[in-house]
Design a protein around this motif. Structure first.
Motif, PDB file in Angstrom:
ATOM      1  N   TRP A  31       0.854  -1.192   0.000  1.00  0.00           N
ATOM      2  CA  TRP A  31       0.000   0.000   0.000  1.00  0.00           C
ATOM      3  C   TRP A  31       0.888   1.239   0.000  1.00  0.00           C
ATOM      4  O   TRP A  31       1.857   1.320   0.755  1.00  0.00           O
ATOM      5  CB  TRP A  31      -0.911   0.000   1.226  1.00  0.00           C
ATOM      6  N   ARG A  36      -4.524   7.011   2.845  1.00  0.00           N
ATOM      7  CA  ARG A  36      -5.366   6.256   3.776  1.00  0.00           C
ATOM      8  C   ARG A  36      -6.259   5.310   2.984  1.00  0.00           C
ATOM      9  O   ARG A  36      -6.785   5.672   1.938  1.00  0.00           O
ATOM     10  CB  ARG A  36      -6.219   7.211   4.601  1.00  0.00           C
ATOM     11  N   ARG A  37      -6.427   4.123   3.472  1.00  0.00           N
ATOM     12  CA  ARG A  37      -7.259   3.137   2.764  1.00  0.00           C
ATOM     13  C   ARG A  37      -8.718   3.572   2.712  1.00  0.00           C
ATOM     14  O   ARG A  37      -9.388   3.366   1.709  1.00  0.00           O
ATOM     15  CB  ARG A  37      -7.130   1.770   3.412  1.00  0.00           C
ATOM     16  N   GLU A  38      -9.186   4.178   3.791  1.00  0.00           N
ATOM     17  CA  GLU A  38     -10.548   4.711   3.779  1.00  0.00           C
ATOM     18  C   GLU A  38     -10.496   6.016   2.990  1.00  0.00           C
ATOM     19  O   GLU A  38      -9.723   6.892   3.297  1.00  0.00           O
ATOM     20  CB  GLU A  38     -11.065   5.021   5.188  1.00  0.00           C
ATOM     21  N   ALA A  40      -9.554   6.373  -0.106  1.00  0.00           N
ATOM     22  CA  ALA A  40      -8.559   6.398  -1.187  1.00  0.00           C
ATOM     23  C   ALA A  40      -9.289   6.497  -2.523  1.00  0.00           C
ATOM     24  O   ALA A  40     -10.375   5.934  -2.682  1.00  0.00           O
ATOM     25  CB  ALA A  40      -7.707   5.128  -1.151  1.00  0.00           C
ATOM     26  N   TRP A  45      -8.121  -2.841  -5.141  1.00  0.00           N
ATOM     27  CA  TRP A  45      -6.682  -3.047  -4.937  1.00  0.00           C
ATOM     28  C   TRP A  45      -6.374  -4.492  -5.277  1.00  0.00           C
ATOM     29  O   TRP A  45      -6.818  -5.413  -4.600  1.00  0.00           O
ATOM     30  CB  TRP A  45      -6.307  -2.747  -3.492  1.00  0.00           C
TER      31      TRP A  45
END
Length: 61
Positions: A31, A36-38, A40, A45
């Motif tokens: 990553w 931030r994954r939230e 993004a 992914w």
């Protein structure tokens, strides 16, 4: 109508910011830092289809 694939970096503008309609997919095993994954700007992914680091280094040279 044929679909078009465009390669962009994670830090570049999203397609919707440029007026395009598309799906944005991250193809990398790790990553990216600072994202931030939230929230993004990605739809998916796919880490399992990304090349291994050592393989990617050979391909780039």
């Amino acid at each position: 109508m044929a679909k078009q694939i465009t390669c962009r970096g994670i830090y570049e503008q999203t397609p919707t910011e440029q007026g395009e309609v598309s799906v944005r997919v991250l193809v990398d095993r790790v990553w990216p830092e600072g994202i931030r994954r939230e929230g993004a700007p990605l739809d998916e992914w796919l880490r399992d289809v990304a090349p291994l680091r050592r393989t990617a280094a050979v391909v780039r040279t």
